[in-house]
Design a protein around this motif. Structure first.
Motif, PDB file in Angstrom:
ATOM      1  N   THR A 174       0.842  -0.890   0.288  1.00  0.00           N
ATOM      2  CA  THR A 174       0.295  -0.017  -0.014  1.00  0.00           C
ATOM      3  C   THR A 174       1.112   1.987   0.438  1.00  0.00           C
ATOM      4  OG1 THR A 174      -0.464   0.380   2.330  1.00  0.00           O
ATOM      5  CG2 THR A 174      -1.591  -1.455   0.789  1.00  0.00           C
ATOM      6  N   ASN A 175       0.597   2.071   0.095  1.00  0.00           N
ATOM      7  CA  ASN A 175       1.068   3.729  -0.858  1.00  0.00           C
ATOM      8  C   ASN A 175       0.436   4.586   0.400  1.00  0.00           C
ATOM      9  OD1 ASN A 175      -0.945   4.649  -1.459  1.00  0.00           O
ATOM     10  ND2 ASN A 175       0.079   5.524  -2.992  1.00  0.00           N
ATOM     11  N   PHE A 176      -0.455   4.389   1.961  1.00  0.00           N
ATOM     12  CA  PHE A 176      -0.557   5.186   2.519  1.00  0.00           C
ATOM     13  C   PHE A 176      -1.154   4.479   3.976  1.00  0.00           C
ATOM     14  CE2 PHE A 176      -3.470   2.099   1.199  1.00  0.00           C
ATOM     15  CZ  PHE A 176      -4.803   1.453   2.435  1.00  0.00           C
ATOM     16  N   GLU A 177      -0.313   5.057   4.804  1.00  0.00           N
ATOM     17  CA  GLU A 177      -0.585   4.745   6.153  1.00  0.00           C
ATOM     18  C   GLU A 177      -1.848   4.066   6.846  1.00  0.00           C
ATOM     19  OE1 GLU A 177       2.164   5.150   8.021  1.00  0.00           O
ATOM     20  OE2 GLU A 177       3.748   5.418   6.774  1.00  0.00           O
ATOM     21  N   TYR A 178      -1.791   3.162   7.595  1.00  0.00           N
ATOM     22  CA  TYR A 178      -2.856   2.664   8.293  1.00  0.00           C
ATOM     23  C   TYR A 178      -2.641   1.683  10.021  1.00  0.00           C
ATOM     24  CZ  TYR A 178      -1.621  -1.734   6.640  1.00  0.00           C
ATOM     25  OH  TYR A 178      -0.566  -2.571   6.215  1.00  0.00           O
ATOM     26  N   THR A 179      -3.750   1.660  10.326  1.00  0.00           N
ATOM     27  CA  THR A 179      -3.436   0.852  12.148  1.00  0.00           C
ATOM     28  C   THR A 179      -4.410  -0.551  11.861  1.00  0.00           C
ATOM     29  OG1 THR A 179      -5.101   2.418  13.037  1.00  0.00           O
ATOM     30  CG2 THR A 179      -2.676   2.940  13.360  1.00  0.00           C
ATOM     31  N   THR A 180      -3.291  -0.733  12.337  1.00  0.00           N
ATOM     32  CA  THR A 180      -4.704  -2.755  12.211  1.00  0.00           C
ATOM     33  C   THR A 180      -4.959  -2.826  14.075  1.00  0.00           C
ATOM     34  OG1 THR A 180      -2.667  -3.346  12.760  1.00  0.00           O
ATOM     35  CG2 THR A 180      -3.419  -3.538  10.662  1.00  0.00           C
ATOM     36  N   PRO A 181      -6.268  -2.913  15.080  1.00  0.00           N
ATOM     37  CA  PRO A 181      -6.643  -3.200  15.400  1.00  0.00           C
ATOM     38  C   PRO A 181      -6.488  -4.778  17.014  1.00  0.00           C
ATOM     39  CG  PRO A 181      -8.583  -3.772  14.006  1.00  0.00           C
ATOM     40  CD  PRO A 181      -7.293  -3.320  13.400  1.00  0.00           C
ATOM     41  N   GLU A 182      -6.582  -4.445  17.872  1.00  0.00           N
ATOM     42  CA  GLU A 182      -5.737  -5.408  18.434  1.00  0.00           C
ATOM     43  C   GLU A 182      -7.070  -6.265  18.941  1.00  0.00           C
ATOM     44  OE1 GLU A 182      -4.202  -4.784  22.673  1.00  0.00           O
ATOM     45  OE2 GLU A 182      -2.283  -3.898  21.495  1.00  0.00           O
ATOM     46  N   ILE A 183      -8.191  -5.659  18.674  1.00  0.00           N
ATOM     47  CA  ILE A 183      -9.819  -6.314  19.116  1.00  0.00           C
ATOM     48  C   ILE A 183     -10.471  -6.184  17.773  1.00  0.00           C
ATOM     49  CG2 ILE A 183     -11.668  -6.345  20.433  1.00  0.00           C
ATOM     50  CD1 ILE A 183     -10.022  -5.550  22.668  1.00  0.00           C
ATOM     51  N   LEU A 184     -10.658  -7.026  17.514  1.00  0.00           N
ATOM     52  CA  LEU A 184     -11.867  -7.007  16.185  1.00  0.00           C
ATOM     53  C   LEU A 184     -13.237  -6.033  15.877  1.00  0.00           C
ATOM     54  CD1 LEU A 184     -11.194  -9.759  13.605  1.00  0.00           C
ATOM     55  CD2 LEU A 184      -9.867  -7.270  13.458  1.00  0.00           C
ATOM     56  N   LYS A 185     -13.719  -5.370  15.251  1.00  0.00           N
ATOM     57  CA  LYS A 185     -15.143  -5.013  15.548  1.00  0.00           C
ATOM     58  C   LYS A 185     -15.714  -4.709  14.797  1.00  0.00           C
ATOM     59  CE  LYS A 185     -13.927  -2.266  19.975  1.00  0.00           C
ATOM     60  NZ  LYS A 185     -13.425  -0.968  20.613  1.00  0.00           N
ATOM     61  N   PRO A 186     -17.333  -5.051  14.248  1.00  0.00           N
ATOM     62  CA  PRO A 186     -17.936  -5.056  13.097  1.00  0.00           C
ATOM     63  C   PRO A 186     -17.857  -2.920  12.904  1.00  0.00           C
ATOM     64  CG  PRO A 186     -19.139  -5.739  14.814  1.00  0.00           C
ATOM     65  CD  PRO A 186     -17.821  -5.705  15.184  1.00  0.00           C
ATOM     66  N   LEU A 187     -17.724  -2.959  11.148  1.00  0.00           N
ATOM     67  CA  LEU A 187     -17.873  -1.738  10.844  1.00  0.00           C
ATOM     68  C   LEU A 187     -18.869  -1.309  10.714  1.00  0.00           C
ATOM     69  CD1 LEU A 187     -16.158  -0.054   8.822  1.00  0.00           C
ATOM     70  CD2 LEU A 187     -17.739  -1.234   6.922  1.00  0.00           C
ATOM     71  N   GLY A 188     -20.313  -1.598  11.269  1.00  0.00           N
ATOM     72  CA  GLY A 188     -21.657  -1.273  11.760  1.00  0.00           C
ATOM     73  C   GLY A 188     -22.633  -2.359  12.340  1.00  0.00           C
ATOM     74  N   THR A 189     -23.772  -1.628  12.193  1.00  0.00           N
ATOM     75  CA  THR A 189     -25.500  -2.736  13.296  1.00  0.00           C
ATOM     76  C   THR A 189     -25.625  -3.084  12.039  1.00  0.00           C
ATOM     77  OG1 THR A 189     -25.745  -0.269  13.566  1.00  0.00           O
ATOM     78  CG2 THR A 189     -24.309  -0.583  15.542  1.00  0.00           C
ATOM     79  N   LYS A 190     -26.494  -2.877  11.619  1.00  0.00           N
ATOM     80  CA  LYS A 190     -27.003  -3.277  10.178  1.00  0.00           C
ATOM     81  C   LYS A 190     -26.879  -3.276   8.573  1.00  0.00           C
ATOM     82  CE  LYS A 190     -29.441   1.244  10.457  1.00  0.00           C
ATOM     83  NZ  LYS A 190     -30.647   1.722  10.628  1.00  0.00           N
ATOM     84  N   ASN A 191     -27.800  -3.693   8.004  1.00  0.00           N
ATOM     85  CA  ASN A 191     -27.809  -4.036   6.478  1.00  0.00           C
ATOM     86  C   ASN A 191     -26.188  -4.562   6.017  1.00  0.00           C
ATOM     87  OD1 ASN A 191     -30.072  -2.047   6.718  1.00  0.00           O
ATOM     88  ND2 ASN A 191     -28.907  -0.818   6.254  1.00  0.00           N
ATOM     89  N   GLY A 192     -25.818  -5.345   6.493  1.00  0.00           N
ATOM     90  CA  GLY A 192     -25.249  -6.175   6.158  1.00  0.00           C
ATOM     91  C   GLY A 192     -23.624  -5.858   7.306  1.00  0.00           C
ATOM     92  N   TYR A 193     -23.637  -4.288   7.140  1.00  0.00           N
ATOM     93  CA  TYR A 193     -22.252  -3.787   8.117  1.00  0.00           C
ATOM     94  C   TYR A 193     -21.834  -4.651   9.630  1.00  0.00           C
ATOM     95  CZ  TYR A 193     -22.120   0.301   5.124  1.00  0.00           C
ATOM     96  OH  TYR A 193     -21.989   1.204   4.451  1.00  0.00           O
TER      97      TYR A 193
END
Length: 740
Positions: free
Chosen positions: A568-587
């Motif tokens: 990749t050519n951008f900075e990012y972080t990775t979490p220690e604990i995985l969490k969902p992107l959202g709460t509904k509609n597939g997220y």
């Protein structure tokens, strides 16, 4: 009114019952039997198919006949046993005719009488999940499967039985069976859906064997005065009747098929429905040739075979549009039937023979013989798949599906209608393939078909909570809400609209469409181009999604890839604990595995899969968010595949433009441990002009060469002349786009 030359209902109903010749007459005919016996032993692919069937049926005969009391969903023993039985009824009947061996006729007779003895006292199936429970199976659909195949077996031994035996079977088994799946279950039978097609064909096939014109009328035109409102829907989400309030086999030929042969439910269910469509059409052609069924709607049933073959990848796997199981292909039994019958009745197209050669088996009937003789005579030609655009809707005016092809790269662009109850909320979505491998995928359905351990082999709840939702597809999602709010009632009223397509240029294949109803007040306009450039190893994809809205929104744009992140050519972080992107509609089903902020200019993301490297270069600004996602959150039963995604997000945006280039390049050999051409050849992708009239993109490669693509956003006529000045350079062209 129907568009074919079939007689109207009134005159047809008055027609006396007729029998054209003796049995068999449905699929294999008496004349066909004579020719097959004459050629047998000298037609290799047919001989091999006979031998396979013989070994299979002989093994079943050795086990004895078992017709257990039904109790299971699909995948369970009783379901699979009755399913196995109907295949044996058909195959044993054909073997009796071809080999003239009485043991096969006796086997069919004994099995049919075993079913006759149990059917009159058989209650509805104990499993209650279906909107239309069968007797032998948990749903009327599978009961209809049984009758379609059993009718063929019965036809083959018809003259072997006495008149008294035939009367007993017809009065106690076949007519009650036909009545049960039709007049006792109108919510199943009297609608436009692949389920009903099977039901219509089942009633029609047995009607033709018995010479029952009342049943045949019911098969062709549905149940009269069934008491169901023409606009009613079944609880599977499909409309019961077509737009004219009609039902039956002819309505199912009219409504779901476009004039191009595209089936609105998608290729997976088109494949499933092609068997009853073609097998019943073949029977009608043989027994009632005056109906001219293969001419119906300008020969749409034969066009459908060509459409379906073109909706497969390089390996023959069907593109999983809407509800579709991956891996289903033209090697299926339904496509053997489709190819053989289409060859016999479609001017004997030699390209179909090359598909039959790959399938390596043929039907044991007149059409299979024709294919076998054609292959033996060496007239087969390769089936050439080209870029193609298929319209959707009965008049071809409800969007469509385009497949862009160049070499071994394929891009599937969906701008179709809802697709009835099997439709997904994925307007203007796409997927990408290379040599049959998915590069950017459509998830398909959430179901383990006929695997009992997974929900009885039926659709899983995750099909609605994930697979159908917009976030599960490579398209734009606004404010974390699925298209049409994820509601069938809304989605079924709308379709996307084609802007234009052009497949005539060797250097570029282009398709463009827009959607105005997925989100009220928002217009989505997507253009996809497959570009051949001598400076690139493979053709690459240019993807332009323009969004205009009357309010500020959040826009998400996912790409679902396979394989391992390379660069990749951008900075990012990775979490220690995985969490969902959202709460509904597939997220709620997407874990966030990484998050970063985009660059001003371009974000580049490279990955490796199946021996190849791939890179996505997308135009971004510093306010955009980047997410690495993984399917599988809130999935306690492990029903979802744990596959990765790469998502762009624009926050607080009213109008937005997503522009990306996807390229395939290089290779890696684990034997030589040598990576070749593993880096992107794109130096920069830049938007050089954008308004409501034109969008212009410059693509610069690492050698400094620049390609310019301009798409018209309003005047998309192929004859319109355009002139545009960009940064002092004047561009002139005719048509909906410019490329140089």
């Amino acid at each position: 009114m129907f568009s074919c030359k079939i007689q109207n209902e009134t005159s047809y109903k008055k027609e006396a019952a007729t029998h054209l010749g003796s049995h068999p007459k449905l699929i294999i005919t008496k004349a066909g039997v004579e020719q097959i016996r004459k050629e047998l032993g000298h037609i290799p692919i047919f001989d091999a198919s006979v031998q396979i069937a013989k070994e299979e049926v002989d093994a079943e005969m050795a086990l004895g006949i078992d017709t257990p009391i039904p109790k299971d969903f699909s995948g369970g023993y009783t379901h699979e046993r009755h399913k196995r039985n109907f295949f044996m009824l058909e195959k044993a009947g054909l073997l009796y005719q071809i080999l003239n061996d009485e043991k096969y006729a006796k086997y069919v007779k004994d099995m049919l009488f075993q079913y006759e003895a149990m059917y009159k006292d058989l209650p509805v199936h104990p499993q209650t999940r279906s909107y239309a429970r069968g007797k032998l199976f948990w749903q009327c659909l599978n009961d209809s499967n049984w009758l379609v195949y059993a009718s063929q077996g019965y036809d083959c031994i018809y003259d072997y039985l006495s008149a008294e035996e035939r009367a007993q079977l017809e009065n106690n088994l076949f007519r009650p069976f036909a009545d049960f799946i039709s007049i006792e279950n109108p919510q199943f039978y009297n609608r436009v859906h692949n389920h009903s097609t099977w039901g219509n064909a089942a009633v029609g096939m047995i009607a033709l064997v018995m010479g029952d014109d009342d049943l045949l009328h019911r098969a062709l035109y549905g149940i009269e005065n069934d008491g169901i409102d023409a606009d009613a829907k079944d609880n599977d989400g499909g409309y019961i009747k077509n737009e004219d309030g009609k039902a039956g086999f002819l309505a199912n030929l009219e409504e779901p098929f476009s004039p191009d042969g595209y089936y609105t439910e998608g290729p997976y269910y088109q494949r499933y429905a092609m068997y009853p469509f073609l097998i019943f059409s073949e029977a009608l052609n043989n027994v009632k040739p005056e109906l001219k069924i293969f001419e119906h709607k300008n020969g749409v049933i034969l066009k459908a075979v060509n459409a379906l073959l073109n909706l497969s990848d390089a390996d023959g796997d069907f593109f999983p549009l809407n509800d579709g199981q991956k891996g289903m292909s033209y090697y299926s039994k339904e496509l053997v039937t489709a190819v053989d019958i289409a060859y016999l009745h479609g001017l004997k197209n030699p390209e179909l023979l090359s598909i039959a050669e790959k399938q390596n088996r043929v039907l044991l009937d007149d059409s299979g013989l024709a294919v076998a003789l054609g292959i033996k005579e060496g007239v087969a030609k390769p089936f050439e798949k080209k870029s193609v655009n298929f319209s959707d809707g009965p008049q071809g005016k409800q969007g469509g599906v385009a497949v862009l092809r160049d070499g071994d790269v394929e891009v599937v662009f969906k701008y179709a209608a809802q697709g009835l109850s099997h439709g997904h909320y994925d307007k203007l979505s796409f997927s990408m393939y290379e040599t049959g491998e998915e590069i950017l995928q459509d998830y398909g359905l959430a179901r383990f078909v006929n695997i009992e351990q997974k929900g009885g082999g039926n659709y899983l709840k995750e099909n609605k909570t994930w697979a159908k939702q917009s976030i599960a597809h490579n398209t734009l999602i606004q404010n974390e809400e699925s298209h049409f709010q994820g509601k069938y009632d809304i989605g079924s009223q709308h379709h996307s609209v084609l802007n234009f397509y052009d497949f005539n240029n060797d250097r570029i294949k282009v398709v463009s469409a827009h959607e105005t109803n997925a989100y009220p007040g928002t217009v989505l306009n997507r253009t996809m181009a497959l570009i051949r450039d001598a400076n690139f190893e493979k053709p690459y994809v240019l993807d332009i999604m323009a969004v205009t809205s009357n309010q500020t929104n959040q826009y998400d744009f996912p790409y679902y890839y396979f394989g391992q992140v390379m660069e990749t050519n951008f900075e990012y972080t990775t979490p220690e604990i995985l969490k969902p992107l959202g709460t509904k509609n597939g997220y709620q089903h997407l874990f966030v595995e990484g998050h970063g902020k985009a660059n001003n200019g371009n974000v580049k993301f490279s990955w490796y899969h199946a021996g190849r490297f791939h890179t996505l270069t997308t135009v971004t600004n510093a306010q955009d968010d980047i997410y690495f996602t993984r399917i599988g959150a809130h999935d306690p039963d492990f029903n979802l595949r744990k596959e990765p995604g790469f998502m762009l997000r624009k926050n607080e945006a009213k109008d937005a433009l997503f522009v990306s280039v996807i390229e395939s390049h290089g290779s890696y050999s684990p034997v030589s441990e040598n990576a070749v051409n593993s880096h992107s050849h794109i130096a920069e992708v830049k938007v050089i002009y954008n308004d409501n009239q034109y969008t212009a993109i410059a693509i610069k490669d690492i050698q400094g060469n620049i390609k310019t693509f301009i798409v018209c956003n309003s005047k998309v006529s192929g004859k319109e002349q355009h002139e545009l000045v960009i940064n002092g350079d004047t561009f002139q062209w005719t048509g909906a786009y410019y490329f140089n």
